[in-house]
Design an enzyme around this catalytic site. Sequence first.
Site, short mmCIF file in Angstrom:
data_model
loop_
_atom_site.label_atom_id
_atom_site.label_comp_id
_atom_site.label_asym_id
_atom_site.label_seq_id
_atom_site.Cartn_x
_atom_site.Cartn_y
_atom_site.Cartn_z
N GLU A 127 120.91 75.86 19.20
CA GLU A 127 121.01 76.85 20.29
C GLU A 127 119.60 77.21 20.75
OE1 GLU A 127 123.46 80.10 19.01
OE2 GLU A 127 125.23 78.80 18.87
N SER A 132 116.01 75.00 13.54
CA SER A 132 115.93 74.80 12.08
C SER A 132 116.85 75.79 11.35
CB SER A 132 114.49 75.01 11.60
OG SER A 132 113.63 74.05 12.19
N ARG A 268 94.18 38.72 22.38
CA ARG A 268 93.08 39.47 22.97
C ARG A 268 91.77 39.15 22.25
NH1 ARG A 268 91.30 42.33 27.41
NH2 ARG A 268 89.88 43.97 26.76
N HIS A 338 96.21 48.03 21.28
CA HIS A 338 96.32 47.54 22.65
C HIS A 338 95.24 48.13 23.57
CE1 HIS A 338 100.29 46.22 21.29
NE2 HIS A 338 100.44 45.55 22.41
N GLY A 339 94.47 49.09 23.08
CA GLY A 339 93.40 49.67 23.89
C GLY A 339 93.95 50.29 25.17
N GLU A 363 116.79 66.69 14.15
CA GLU A 363 117.52 66.42 12.89
C GLU A 363 116.71 66.82 11.66
OE1 GLU A 363 120.30 63.55 12.73
OE2 GLU A 363 120.46 63.25 14.89
N1 CAA Z 1 126.02 68.79 2.74
C1 CAA Z 1 126.96 69.67 2.37
N2 CAA Z 1 126.69 70.96 2.03
C2 CAA Z 1 125.40 71.34 2.11
C3 CAA Z 1 124.38 70.48 2.51
C4 CAA Z 1 124.72 69.13 2.82
N3 CAA Z 1 123.80 68.25 3.21
N4 CAA Z 1 123.22 71.16 2.51
C5 CAA Z 1 123.49 72.40 2.11
N5 CAA Z 1 124.83 72.52 1.87
C6 CAA Z 1 125.53 73.70 1.37
C7 CAA Z 1 124.91 74.18 0.07
O1 CAA Z 1 125.48 73.53 -1.05
C8 CAA Z 1 125.24 75.65 0.09
O2 CAA Z 1 126.57 75.79 -0.34
P1 CAA Z 1 127.05 77.11 -1.18
O3 CAA Z 1 126.93 78.24 -0.18
O4 CAA Z 1 128.44 76.82 -1.56
O5 CAA Z 1 126.09 77.25 -2.32
C9 CAA Z 1 125.18 76.00 1.57
O6 CAA Z 1 125.39 74.77 2.28
C10 CAA Z 1 123.87 76.59 1.97
O7 CAA Z 1 122.88 75.64 1.64
P2 CAA Z 1 121.33 75.97 1.58
O8 CAA Z 1 121.12 77.18 0.74
O9 CAA Z 1 120.60 74.73 1.24
O10 CAA Z 1 121.04 76.37 3.06
P3 CAA Z 1 119.73 76.79 3.64
O11 CAA Z 1 119.98 77.93 4.52
O12 CAA Z 1 118.66 76.90 2.59
O13 CAA Z 1 119.44 75.44 4.53
C11 CAA Z 1 117.95 74.19 5.92
C12 CAA Z 1 118.46 75.38 5.14
C13 CAA Z 1 117.62 73.05 4.99
C14 CAA Z 1 116.72 74.68 6.61
C15 CAA Z 1 119.03 73.71 6.92
O14 CAA Z 1 119.45 74.80 7.71
C16 CAA Z 1 118.50 72.59 7.79
O15 CAA Z 1 118.55 71.43 7.41
N6 CAA Z 1 118.01 72.90 9.04
C17 CAA Z 1 117.68 71.90 10.03
C18 CAA Z 1 118.84 71.73 10.95
C19 CAA Z 1 118.76 70.49 11.80
O16 CAA Z 1 118.48 69.41 11.33
N7 CAA Z 1 119.07 70.66 13.10
C20 CAA Z 1 119.08 69.58 14.05
C21 CAA Z 1 120.47 69.40 14.62
S1 CAA Z 1 120.48 68.04 15.72
C22 CAA Z 1 121.17 68.67 17.16
O17 CAA Z 1 121.84 69.65 17.17
C23 CAA Z 1 120.86 67.98 18.42
C24 CAA Z 1 121.32 66.61 18.61
O18 CAA Z 1 122.03 66.32 19.54
C25 CAA Z 1 120.81 65.54 17.71
#
Ligand code: CAA
Length: 399
Positions: A127, A132, A268, A338-339, A363
């Site tokens: 959003e 992140s 080159r 490639h300069g 991501e």
């Molecule tokens: N799979 C399943 N469950 C997961 C998981 C995973 N990969 N990662 C975390 N969880 C679960 C955890 O087990 C935890 O579960 P419980 O509550 O049952 O314990 C819960 O989710 C919370 O996990 P965390 O404590 O790890 O969560 P966090 O708040 O610390 O996570 C973060 C933080 C790593 C920063 C995460 O928010 C993150 O990866 N952020 C980046 C987001 C991102 O990549 N955004 C890009 C999206 S792309 C897009 O939208 C555009 C497009 O078109 C491409």
Amino acid sequence: MDFRLSEEHRMVEKMVYDFAREQIVPIIKEHDRTHTYPHELVPQMAKLGFLGICLPCRYDGAGMDYLSLGIVSEGVEFGDSSCRETIAVHLGLHALPIFQWGTEEQKAEHLPPLARGDYLACFGLTEPNAGSDVGGLLSTARRDGSDYILNGEKMWITLADVAERFLVFAKTDPGRGARGITAFILERGWQGLTTGTIEGKMGVHASNTGWISMSDVRVPVSHRLGEEGEGFKIAMSALDNARYTVAAGANGVIKACMEASILYAKERTTFGRPIAEYQLVQQMIANMQMSLDVGQLLVWKAGWLKNLGIRNTRETSMAKWYCTDAARRSADDAVQIHGAYGYSDEYIVERHLRNTKSAVIYEGTSQIHTLVQAAYALGERVDRPMRCELPAYDPELWG
Ligand code: CAA
């Protein structure tokens, strides 16, 4: 331990690299220049099975394994990042979460048209003020009888303006933070759902990046994916698959940059000798080779874990972090080799340099992956079993 690709995987590799060289490379420069989405490539990718490469044949997928998804992503991005983004989002972030979390009815309804490429689909998580920090998203979903009413804005959404289906995340319980998020499948044409394209990007000009706006969109409960409150886990597990395609694709960029650099360095001449004979040039090419070898080991290991049905959040995060950073360095070095020519669009390397900057941001930024790796290493982050795991690859069930 066998590091060789199987006969089947080598056939997929040849097919996708032939496709990239013959179909993507000749047309993509013009799309990049005019900022237009290469619609004409979608039916071709669908025909080759790329849009459902790792989905079982019973859902009209190609019935291949998750390693094949990595190989396809690498080869397609050898052509251009924008085309790999289509696979990452359509398959990695939309179809695979339905495959993992959907009911049998949802899988039977949604997966075949996605695998056939009848239309494209995207993923609406980010959003304007929540990238992140996924738990900070503000979109809401309020239950109203047998429907939900969705409101909110999504931004930086790949394929937003060309997709027909949208997997969006909204809070059903805003007081519970990340635990209050729920996932929904929306369809283009529903009242209150609008999309647009974001202009002015540095790179991936041939990809569509846009916004989604939801104003009182009525979504039947049959279009809720998973249970209420499971949205964060659905989004994160979807990212485990899409980050894998991003990492694999980055290896394709490294290959493209290395191939172009070697060709150019041999042709080159400066000071009477081909620049390939100079050690400072050789060092840049050797670094690309090292990046590719390490990158492929990381990606293929993640693909192997996926095939076995073993949770691979850490390994996929590592692959995404390493490969995208390495691709950006490789593209930078390729332009250097490639300069002045590398700085113009006469050669492909300037496009790869612009494109690779996006992949170290989307991501999960490189900084987020650094923190994730540190948390695993320090024992602060432990993967817990989920209600629905990505199914292990089984040739009998897939065929
Ligand atoms: N799979 C399943 N469950 C997961 C998981 C995973 N990969 N990662 C975390 N969880 C679960 C955890 O087990 C935890 O579960 P419980 O509550 O049952 O314990 C819960 O989710 C919370 O996990 P965390 O404590 O790890 O969560 P966090 O708040 O610390 O996570 C973060 C933080 C790593 C920063 C995460 O928010 C993150 O990866 N952020 C980046 C987001 C991102 O990549 N955004 C890009 C999206 S792309 C897009 O939208 C555009 C497009 O078109 C491409």
